[in-house]
Design a protein around this motif. Sequence first.
Motif, PDB file in Angstrom:
ATOM      1  N   GLU A   1     -53.320 113.321   3.835  1.00  0.00           N
ATOM      2  CA  GLU A   1     -54.366 113.975   2.730  1.00  0.00           C
ATOM      3  C   GLU A   1     -55.875 113.545   3.039  1.00  0.00           C
ATOM      4  O   GLU A   1     -57.001 114.249   2.504  1.00  0.00           O
ATOM      5  N   GLY A   2     -56.097 112.300   3.392  1.00  0.00           N
ATOM      6  CA  GLY A   2     -57.319 112.000   3.518  1.00  0.00           C
ATOM      7  C   GLY A   2     -57.865 110.809   2.536  1.00  0.00           C
ATOM      8  O   GLY A   2     -58.807 110.155   2.523  1.00  0.00           O
ATOM      9  N   ASN A   3     -56.829 110.722   1.459  1.00  0.00           N
ATOM     10  CA  ASN A   3     -56.772 109.647   0.503  1.00  0.00           C
ATOM     11  C   ASN A   3     -56.833 108.202   0.997  1.00  0.00           C
ATOM     12  O   ASN A   3     -57.581 107.400   0.808  1.00  0.00           O
TER      13      ASN A   3
ATOM     14  N   MET B   1     -60.239 107.632   2.761  1.00  0.00           N
ATOM     15  CA  MET B   1     -61.293 107.306   1.510  1.00  0.00           C
ATOM     16  C   MET B   1     -61.035 105.912   1.191  1.00  0.00           C
ATOM     17  O   MET B   1     -62.176 105.031   1.186  1.00  0.00           O
TER      18      MET B   1
ATOM     19  N   PHE C   1     -63.488 107.950  -5.486  1.00  0.00           N
ATOM     20  CA  PHE C   1     -63.762 107.292  -4.262  1.00  0.00           C
ATOM     21  C   PHE C   1     -65.161 106.970  -4.036  1.00  0.00           C
ATOM     22  O   PHE C   1     -65.490 105.890  -3.453  1.00  0.00           O
TER      23      PHE C   1
ATOM     24  N   THR D   1     -53.888 107.459  -5.323  1.00  0.00           N
ATOM     25  CA  THR D   1     -54.697 108.472  -4.697  1.00  0.00           C
ATOM     26  C   THR D   1     -54.007 109.458  -3.826  1.00  0.00           C
ATOM     27  O   THR D   1     -54.378 110.521  -3.707  1.00  0.00           O
ATOM     28  N   ASP D   2     -52.532 109.114  -3.509  1.00  0.00           N
ATOM     29  CA  ASP D   2     -51.867 110.066  -2.802  1.00  0.00           C
ATOM     30  C   ASP D   2     -51.356 110.789  -3.856  1.00  0.00           C
ATOM     31  O   ASP D   2     -51.094 110.596  -5.027  1.00  0.00           O
ATOM     32  N   LEU D   3     -51.454 112.172  -3.514  1.00  0.00           N
ATOM     33  CA  LEU D   3     -51.302 113.347  -4.660  1.00  0.00           C
ATOM     34  C   LEU D   3     -49.730 113.116  -5.210  1.00  0.00           C
ATOM     35  O   LEU D   3     -49.989 113.345  -6.633  1.00  0.00           O
ATOM     36  N   ALA D   4     -48.914 112.906  -4.759  1.00  0.00           N
ATOM     37  CA  ALA D   4     -47.542 112.607  -5.226  1.00  0.00           C
ATOM     38  C   ALA D   4     -47.185 111.414  -6.193  1.00  0.00           C
ATOM     39  O   ALA D   4     -46.805 111.462  -7.122  1.00  0.00           O
TER      40      ALA D   4
ATOM     41  N   LEU E   1     -60.301 112.793  -8.117  1.00  0.00           N
ATOM     42  CA  LEU E   1     -60.325 111.302  -7.397  1.00  0.00           C
ATOM     43  C   LEU E   1     -61.781 111.110  -6.305  1.00  0.00           C
ATOM     44  O   LEU E   1     -62.032 110.029  -6.283  1.00  0.00           O
ATOM     45  N   ARG E   2     -62.403 112.284  -6.329  1.00  0.00           N
ATOM     46  CA  ARG E   2     -63.773 112.298  -5.451  1.00  0.00           C
ATOM     47  C   ARG E   2     -64.797 111.148  -6.039  1.00  0.00           C
ATOM     48  O   ARG E   2     -65.213 110.333  -5.681  1.00  0.00           O
TER      49      ARG E   2
ATOM     50  N   ILE F   1     -49.151 112.105  -9.226  1.00  0.00           N
ATOM     51  CA  ILE F   1     -48.228 112.836 -10.105  1.00  0.00           C
ATOM     52  C   ILE F   1     -47.093 111.947 -10.741  1.00  0.00           C
ATOM     53  O   ILE F   1     -46.955 111.999 -12.036  1.00  0.00           O
TER      54      ILE F   1
ATOM     55  N   ALA G   1     -56.908 117.530  -8.263  1.00  0.00           N
ATOM     56  CA  ALA G   1     -56.717 116.199  -7.991  1.00  0.00           C
ATOM     57  C   ALA G   1     -57.961 115.685  -7.020  1.00  0.00           C
ATOM     58  O   ALA G   1     -58.498 114.730  -7.009  1.00  0.00           O
ATOM     59  N   ARG G   2     -58.371 116.673  -6.079  1.00  0.00           N
ATOM     60  CA  ARG G   2     -59.652 116.342  -5.350  1.00  0.00           C
ATOM     61  C   ARG G   2     -60.860 115.959  -6.254  1.00  0.00           C
ATOM     62  O   ARG G   2     -61.500 115.042  -6.002  1.00  0.00           O
TER      63      ARG G   2
END
Lengths: 508, 207
Positions: free
Chosen positions: A243-245, A248, A217, A154-157, A213-214, A160, A209-210
Motif C-alpha cells: 500500500e505504501g504505508n 511512509m 504520516f 496504517t495497513d488498511l486491513a 492516515l495522510r 479495519i 483511509a488515505r
Amino acid sequence: MSSAFLGIPTPPPRAPYATGHLRGDQSFPDAAHTALDNTQQRRNLGKATATIRGKRDRMADELPDWEELRSAGAALKADVLARLPELLERFEREVTERGGVVHWARDADEANEIVTRLVAEKGSDEVLKVKSMATQEIGLNEHLESAGIAPVETDLAELIVQLGADRPSHILVPAIHRNRAEIRDIFLREMPGVDPNLDDDPVRLAEEARKYLRSKFMSTRVAISGANFGVADTGTLSVVESEGNGRMCLTMPETLITVMGIEKLVPSFTDLEVFLQLLPRSSTGERMNPYTSMWTGVTEGDGPGEFHLVLLDNGRSATLADGVGREALQCIRCSACLNVCPVYERTGGKAYGSTYPGPIGAVLTPQLAGMHESRDDPNASLPYASSLCGACYDVCPVKIDIPSLLVELRHQHVEQSRYTAEAAMMRASSLAMSSAKRFTKAQRASRLGRVLGGADGRISALPPPLNAWTSARDLPAPPKRTFREWWDSEDGREAVRAARREAERGES
Amino acid sequence: MNARDVVLGRVRDALAAAPPEPVTVPRDYRGRRELPDEQRMELLVDRLGEYRADVYRCSVAETAATVAEALGDVRLVAVPGGLDGSWTEELTGRVEVDSAELPVRWLEDVDGVVTSSAVTCAETGTVFLDASADQGRRALTLVPDLHVCVVDLSSVVVGVPEAVGRLDPVRPTTMISGPSATSDIELDRVEGVHGPRTLRVVVRVDG
C-alpha cells in the motif's frame, strides 16, 4: 556468559504465559465450533483462500527453477539457525556501525518495555505502526495503550481490525472476514473526520483511509515496524508491502523502531535474490509486491534520523533447542500454508488463538509459548488441528515439513501428558493386545458397546471422556459377533470351505 | 547479566542441546541470465502493463518531450537535485528542486515528480531506486501522486538475482512494481492507497 558450556545445556524458557497473543482462551476444537457457525466468515475465507492459492500456483509454475529456489531458501534459513549466534553478532555490529541502536529483548514483556520507553522518551503520545507479526505476537499495542500512547495501525486491513476492536483472521489479509458494508459502518463509527456520506465502494473506503492516515504520516514523530528480513553481513533491513504505508512509516517520522525476531536473518545481501522471488509469489501470488523497502542504519538527509532495532527472543531459543521442531523457525510468514489448508479454510485464523494461525501456527505457537504450561493448556490442541494432508508442505517456499512437525508435537504432547484418559486407554489396549486370550476377552467385552448404537448401528455420542472422539464423527457400533467367534462358528467354517472350492475351480 | 548475553547464551545452549549439521546452500537456480535488448524490452513492457503502469518508449534525444508528455498538464513538478536539467526543459508547469533541507510537507503541494532509476528487473517489472542524486530522497517519490520514472534500457536486467547484484546494500533502496495497491477489502484490488496513484515509466531504448 551462560555460553560457558557446563555439560548439560539449560533449556531456554518459552514465551510468557499471558503476555501477547500466543495462546487463546479455549481449545482449538471449542473455538472452531463457534467459527464454523459464522457463515459469512466461511464464505469470505473460501473465496479468499481459493483466489490466492490459484494465483500462487500460477506464479510458482511460471518459474522453471521454482524447486531450486525453494531448496536454496530452505538451506539458507537452516544455515541461519545453525550459525545463529555468530550471525546475530555480525548483524548487530553492522547495524550499529551504520548508526542504528540495537536492543535485545528476552521476551514479550521486555520488548514492550523497551519500545514504550523509547516512544515516551520522544515525548510522543501517538505512534504509527506498519503491519507486523512480531509486535502483534508480543501484544505491543495493548502495552502502549496502558502507558497512554495511542498506536495507529496504517495497513488498511490492520486499521479495519483495530477500529473494529477485532482480531485478525489471516496473516496476509487480516480483515478478510469483514464485508464492505461492515467496513463502511466501522469507518463511520470510529474514524475521526470521516465523510458522513461514505458508501461501501472499496475505492471510496481506501480513499477515506488515505485521507485519515495522510495527516498522521505528516505529523507523527515515531513509527514502529517489523522486518521481513535482516541481512547479517550488511545490517540491512527489509519490509515488503503493497500500500505504501510501510514506505511512509519507514521514511517520514524522525524516529523508527523495528521489532524483529532473532530468526528473521538471512546470511548475506545476495541471499535476498532468493527470498525476493519466493516471498511475493507465495504470499500474494504476484511476481513482485508493489513496494519493498531496504535500509541500513541511518542515512543523512533521507528518512528517520534515529533508528532502533529490538531483537526479540520470546520462545525462539526454546524452539531452536528442539532439533526437529526448530525447522518451524525457517518460516518467512508468506501464509501460503493457510490458503491450502482444508482446516484453516473452514475455521479461519481466530480459532487458533494465536498471532500465527493455520498449519505454520499449529507448529510454531506450541513451541514458542509451550503447550503444557497449565492444566488444559489450549495450545496442546493445536498439533491436532490438521488432517495431515500435506498440502502445506507442498507449497511452503522454504520447505518446512509441517506434517512431520505436527506428528512430532503430537508425540511430545502424549509423552508429556501420561495421565490423560487417552493415555490410559492406550495402555489398556497395549495390555489387551499383548496376549491372544486377553484380546479375545476384551473383544467380547466390547459388545457391551452395542447398547450405545442407534437404529443405524452408529454411535454418535459416547460418554465422557470418550465424547472427544464422537464430537466430530460417528463410530460404528461393535458387531454382534467378533471375527474370532464367526471363524469358529458353523457358518464361518462353511464360508471358508466355499471360498476354498471357488479358488480351486479358478486354478483348474 | 544483560539481555544481550542472556539471549545469545540461550541460542548457544539451544544449539548445544541438538547440534545442527553444517549446511551447504544449493545455488542451482537461474542467475546471470541475458536477453537481447528487444526481448528485455518486450518482457518489461508486458510486466509493467500487468501492473497497469503506463509505459512510454523514446530515444535519449526525445527525453524532454516524452517526460513532458508523461507528466501531462501538471502545475508543480519536483525533481531531485542531481537530475539532468534538460529532461524537464519542455515542461509547462513550474519545476522545483527538492533537497534534504526542505521540510517533507512541501511535497504535499507537488503534483508530479520526475526521477531517474538505479536498475530495473524485466521479469517482475520492478524499478529499483537507490536514493542517488538523480533519484532523490525516498519521500520525494512517495508523497506526490504522480511519479514519472526514466529507465535506460541498458539498466534493465532479466531477473531478480541480476538486479540484486547491482545494488549497493548501504543505500536506502525502494523497489517499485506498479502503483500502490490494496486487496484488503473482499480481495478487490484498489490502486493508490498511500504511495503515488499513477506510475509512468519512460524507457529510453538507446539509453
